[in-house]
Design an enzyme around this catalytic site. Structure first.
Site, PDB file in Angstrom:
ATOM      1  N   GLY A  52       0.780  -1.225   0.000  1.00 20.56           N
ATOM      2  CA  GLY A  52       0.000   0.000   0.000  1.00 20.56           C
ATOM      3  C   GLY A  52       0.813   1.277   0.000  1.00 20.56           C
ATOM      4  O   GLY A  52       0.240   2.385  -0.025  1.00 20.56           O
ATOM      5  N   TYR A  53       2.144   1.194   0.022  1.00 19.75           N
ATOM      6  CA  TYR A  53       2.980   2.388   0.092  1.00 19.75           C
ATOM      7  C   TYR A  53       3.057   3.079  -1.275  1.00 19.75           C
ATOM      8  O   TYR A  53       3.087   2.426  -2.320  1.00 19.75           O
ATOM      9  CB  TYR A  53       4.407   2.034   0.516  1.00 19.75           C
ATOM     10  CG  TYR A  53       4.574   1.622   1.968  1.00 19.75           C
ATOM     11  CD1 TYR A  53       3.535   1.723   2.883  1.00 19.75           C
ATOM     12  CD2 TYR A  53       5.790   1.124   2.418  1.00 19.75           C
ATOM     13  CE1 TYR A  53       3.699   1.341   4.205  1.00 19.75           C
ATOM     14  CE2 TYR A  53       5.967   0.747   3.737  1.00 19.75           C
ATOM     15  CZ  TYR A  53       4.930   0.854   4.629  1.00 19.75           C
ATOM     16  OH  TYR A  53       5.110   0.472   5.926  1.00 19.75           O
ATOM     17  N   GLY A  54       3.126   4.413  -1.213  1.00 22.69           N
ATOM     18  CA  GLY A  54       3.337   5.185  -2.430  1.00 22.69           C
ATOM     19  C   GLY A  54       2.270   6.230  -2.640  1.00 22.69           C
ATOM     20  O   GLY A  54       1.231   6.245  -1.961  1.00 22.69           O
ATOM     21  N   LYS A  83       4.429  -6.288   2.880  1.00 23.16           N
ATOM     22  CA  LYS A  83       3.245  -6.500   3.714  1.00 23.16           C
ATOM     23  C   LYS A  83       1.978  -6.518   2.862  1.00 23.16           C
ATOM     24  O   LYS A  83       1.943  -5.951   1.772  1.00 23.16           O
ATOM     25  CB  LYS A  83       3.105  -5.394   4.764  1.00 23.16           C
ATOM     26  CG  LYS A  83       4.353  -5.079   5.550  1.00 23.16           C
ATOM     27  CD  LYS A  83       4.059  -3.988   6.585  1.00 23.16           C
ATOM     28  CE  LYS A  83       5.334  -3.318   7.043  1.00 23.16           C
ATOM     29  NZ  LYS A  83       5.879  -2.389   6.032  1.00 23.16           N
TER      30      LYS A  83
END
Length: 326
Positions: A52-54, A83
């Site tokens: 989910g990063y970004g 993750k």
């Protein structure tokens, strides 16, 4: 580099874990690649990311994947942790820890990361709606397929760790090998039950936000010097903790050490801790973090830090995890 075993495993990782959350939103792709190259040059082999990063979901994994694609042994020298949990789309099964999403999320991360396996696949949060037997079935399939080597957790309570390991033992599985928790001098709640559970089950603890969002990085001195940053922008946090931070920064001056180095060095003395996550935006911030590995805090220094930031044991009693009971 003095490598450490990740929990009870034979896997050896650097005592600092390179966090990639800034890659994309705050650090350009080119600069992100430079930071990762510099991490390898300094012996840091443990990288952490999440699907989910970004600026858009998956962006950070894509940046890491394009770095791997450059070759030169980049993937082979990296212990890669990512993750799953958060919803990636509005569709009902594109999040959480159902067996369906475990399979889909892993395949999607592998594609973005341009690799054939994930070394440490972490559940970003406990899924209260999915039974452990289903979760372990999903993870077991990934291991059998060679897509995942180890499983880890993040933001779990001590009870969750116990439930996960009991279920894994019933299936004769290794179970969790690590827990990624919020842990720093200002937030020591994991010492009550999470750290004792991690020690008992042989899990390596990976602290996130080791400097409390910049508050433990010399925020008062930076504020006085007109330096803007994440910590100085947290006016409420500064005021709430001003007395402790004043004492902390004065003590760091006595030690002749940077407050950020002291905060990370303290975590490296804690039971079960394997590697705090550092999240540098630049190479300079990365190399600065390495100073913490050379800083030795004697018992007098540790006692002083306990005075400034007391452990959250009720009535001043202990030890954990029974501290609340007497």
């Amino acid at each position: 580099m003095d490598y450490r075993r990740l929990g009870r495993t034979g896997l050896r990782v650097s005592p600092l874990c390179l966090g990639t959350m800034n890659f994309g939103p705050r650090t350009s792709e080119s600069d992100s690649h430079t930071v990762m190259d510099a991490a390898h040059e300094h012996g840091i082999n443990f990288f952490d990311t999440a699907n989910g990063y970004g600026s858009h979901k998956g962006e950070t994994e894509e940046i890491v994947g394009r770095w791997f694609a450059q070759g030169g042994g980049r993937r082979d020298r990296t212990v890669l942790a990512t993750k799953l949990y958060g919803d990636m789309t509005d569709w009902p099964n594109d999040g959480k820890l159902s067996a369906v999403n475990i399979r889909k999320a892993c395949d999607a991360s592998l594609q973005r990361l341009q690799t054939d396996h994930i070394d440490l696949y972490q559940m970003h949060h406990v899924d209260r709606a999915t039974p452990w037997e289903e979760i372990w079935e999903g993870m077991s399939v990934l291991r059998q397929q060679g897509k995942v080597v180890y499983a880890g957790s993040s933001n779990f309570a001590g009870w969750h760790l116990a439930a996960a390991q009991a279920s894994a033992a019933e299936r004769k599985l290794v179970g969790l090998v690590s827990e990624q928790s919020l842990y720093n001098l200002l937030s020591r709640w994991v010492e009550l039950e999470v750290l004792p559970a991690a020690e008992h089950y042989g899990l390596g603890v990976i602290p996130w936000s080791p400097l409390a969002g910049g508050l433990l990085g010399g925020v008062l001195a930076k504020q006085a010097g007109g330096v803007e940053g994440r910590g100085t922008a947290n006016a409420a946090g500064i005021e709430e903790n001003r007395a402790a931070l004043e004492g902390y920064e004065a003590f760091c001056r006595e030690l002749g050490a940077d407050p950020a180095d002291v905060g990370i060095a303290w975590l490296l003395t804690r039971p079960a801790v394997t590697a705090p996550i550092i999240g540098p935006r630049t190479v300079e911030q990365l190399t600065g973090s390495l100073r913490s590995l050379d800083l030795v805090l004697d018992q007098a220094a540790l006692d002083r830090l306990d005075e400034l930031f007391p452990a959250p044991f009720p009535n001043g009693s202990g030890p954990a995890p029974e501290a609340y009971a007497w």
